[in-house]
Design an enzyme around this catalytic site. Structure first.
Site, PDB file in Angstrom:
ATOM      1  N   SER A 150      46.271  40.651  41.053  1.00  0.00           N
ATOM      2  CA  SER A 150      45.787  41.265  39.820  1.00  0.00           C
ATOM      3  C   SER A 150      46.829  41.083  38.711  1.00  0.00           C
ATOM      4  O   SER A 150      47.207  39.955  38.405  1.00  0.00           O
ATOM      5  CB  SER A 150      45.448  42.731  40.069  1.00  0.00           C
ATOM      6  OG  SER A 150      44.713  43.277  39.000  1.00  0.00           O
ATOM      7  N   ASP A 311      34.865  40.037  44.240  1.00  0.00           N
ATOM      8  CA  ASP A 311      35.669  40.505  43.103  1.00  0.00           C
ATOM      9  C   ASP A 311      34.920  40.196  41.813  1.00  0.00           C
ATOM     10  O   ASP A 311      34.814  39.043  41.401  1.00  0.00           O
ATOM     11  CB  ASP A 311      37.027  39.800  43.116  1.00  0.00           C
ATOM     12  CG  ASP A 311      37.969  40.287  42.012  1.00  0.00           C
ATOM     13  OD1 ASP A 311      37.538  41.107  41.171  1.00  0.00           O
ATOM     14  OD2 ASP A 311      39.130  39.840  41.998  1.00  0.00           O
ATOM     15  N   HIS A 344      37.697  43.763  44.101  1.00  0.00           N
ATOM     16  CA  HIS A 344      39.001  43.398  43.550  1.00  0.00           C
ATOM     17  C   HIS A 344      40.143  43.874  44.444  1.00  0.00           C
ATOM     18  O   HIS A 344      41.187  43.217  44.533  1.00  0.00           O
ATOM     19  CB  HIS A 344      39.143  44.000  42.147  1.00  0.00           C
ATOM     20  CG  HIS A 344      40.377  43.570  41.426  1.00  0.00           C
ATOM     21  ND1 HIS A 344      40.636  42.249  41.115  1.00  0.00           N
ATOM     22  CD2 HIS A 344      41.437  44.284  40.953  1.00  0.00           C
ATOM     23  CE1 HIS A 344      41.799  42.168  40.486  1.00  0.00           C
ATOM     24  NE2 HIS A 344      42.307  43.377  40.379  1.00  0.00           N
TER      25      HIS A 344
END
Length: 368
Positions: A150, A311, A344
């Site tokens: 991320s 995601d 995610h």
């Protein structure tokens, strides 16, 4: 095996850091933790970069009765993916955060008061430049790899483009070269929740605002999950404590968001949340360059990318685009699409799936 009991460290740099905005920030304190030992030629260092609301506490515990270990404890330690018998692993808290590094909750030495909204807007590139100061302090000229998911993946990309001579490789998971309008809009709604909380007081609060930050975090949790993971985790189950026709009754997913939202208030500063959200929205690895190709032309190290099928915050096509662009430039780039229902958050949970590929990649990097 776990790394066991660990200790947080910090260092303060008296030199000023010129930010992307043109503003000056200094002095700067960075909180960090290290695991394993640096070898004689200082060639075995790995930097792990944390995500949005993460911290430097990557692995281990601070005491025997610590309720839980660091946020990625499962991959760090003797014999684990990041084997501390072989490698010296570093994790630092980014500037702008609130876990020991300089951020809006820090005291401005020039005024003797908290920075609050006088703190300058920072970027992911600024975070990485601060990390470079830490490496200088530790006497590390070049990293074996920099790894993150991320926002941590964004930092890995910045290392590869801004400091190509200081990284032998990079590993980026569940990330993007620039957040989409959808991702930005979700952060915008989270900001509105905070801005409209009267207790925020335009950033001049004494007590961390409660309702606005909890709601903002709840929005974030929705983006971290996926449709499939929500069905698996919650389904349409209704709280057993609430009557079905109770107006304020809640589904289990509502209770989850409420609990995690308000629990977050006790451990994270609201202004830091806003500043880091801004850094995410502003992120563009091609910032200052003519194109993504122009930015990636600076890359000299191999990069390993991981995307996860469910995601929807940073969808796989965004990761694949980066790998494709690098290959078209004649650079070494791997792209792995991992089937996962975890959304995610999969980069934190699917380590057993991607670990063999990371091990193989690092072995090749070490062989040169």
């Amino acid at each position: 095996m776990s790394v066991g009991i660990v200790e947080e460290q910090s260092v303060t740099f008296e030199t000023d850091l010129r930010l992307e905005s043109g503003r000056i920030l200094g002095p700067i304190t960075l909180a960090y933790e290290t695991y394993g030992r640096l070898n004689a030629d200082r060639s075995n260092a790995i930097l792990v970069a944390h995500a949005w609301t993460g911290n430097a506490h990557l692995a281990g515990k601070y005491s025997e009765d610590d309720p839980k270990p660091g946020w990625w404890d499962a991959i760090v330690g003797p014999g684990r993916l990041l084997d501390t018998d072989r490698w010296f692993v570093i994790c630092s808290n980014v500037i702008g955060s609130c876990y020991g590094s300089t951020g809006p909750a820090s005291v401005n030495p020039k005024t003797g008061k908290r920075y609050n909204l006088s703190f300058p807007v920072i970027t992911v590139r600024d975070m990485v430049r601060a990390q470079a100061l830490l490496l200088d302090h530790l006497g590390i000229e070049r990293l074996l790899t920099v790894l993150g998911g991320s926002m941590g993946g964004m930092q890995a990309l910045e290392w590869a483009t801004q400091f190509p001579d200081r990284v032998r490789s990079a590993i980026a998971l569940a990330t993007t070269s620039r957040p989409s309008p959808q991702a930005i809009s979700l952060n915008a709604v989270a900001r509105w929740a905070i801005f409209n909380d009267p207790s925020w007081k335009k950033g001049e609060y004494r007590k961390n605002p409660k309702d606005g930050l909890a709601l903002a975090r709840g929005i974030g949790h929705i983006t971290f999950l996926s449709d499939e993971s929500m069905w698996q985790k919650f389904g349409r189950r209704y709280s057993a404590r609430d009557g079905l026709f109770d107006f304020f009754g809640q589904f289990e997913v509502e209770r989850y968001l409420t609990y995690n939202g308000y629990n977050f208030v006790d451990r994270f500063d609201t202004n830091s949340f806003l500043y880091l959200a801004k850094a995410l929205d502003l992120y563009d690895v091609a910032w200052g360059y003519e194109s993504l190709e122009d930015a990636f032309s600076r890359v000299t190290a191999p990069i390993q990318f991981f995307a996860f099928t469910s995601d929807w915050l940073y969808p796989p096509y965004q990761t694949e685009e980066m790998a494709t662009t690098l290959r078209a430039l004649g650079k070494e780039a791997e792209y792995h699409l991992i089937p996962s229902a975890y959304g995610h958050d999969a980069f934190l949970l699917e380590h057993e799936t991607f670990a063999p590929m990371v091990r193989d990649f690092l072995a090749r990097v070490e062989r040169g």
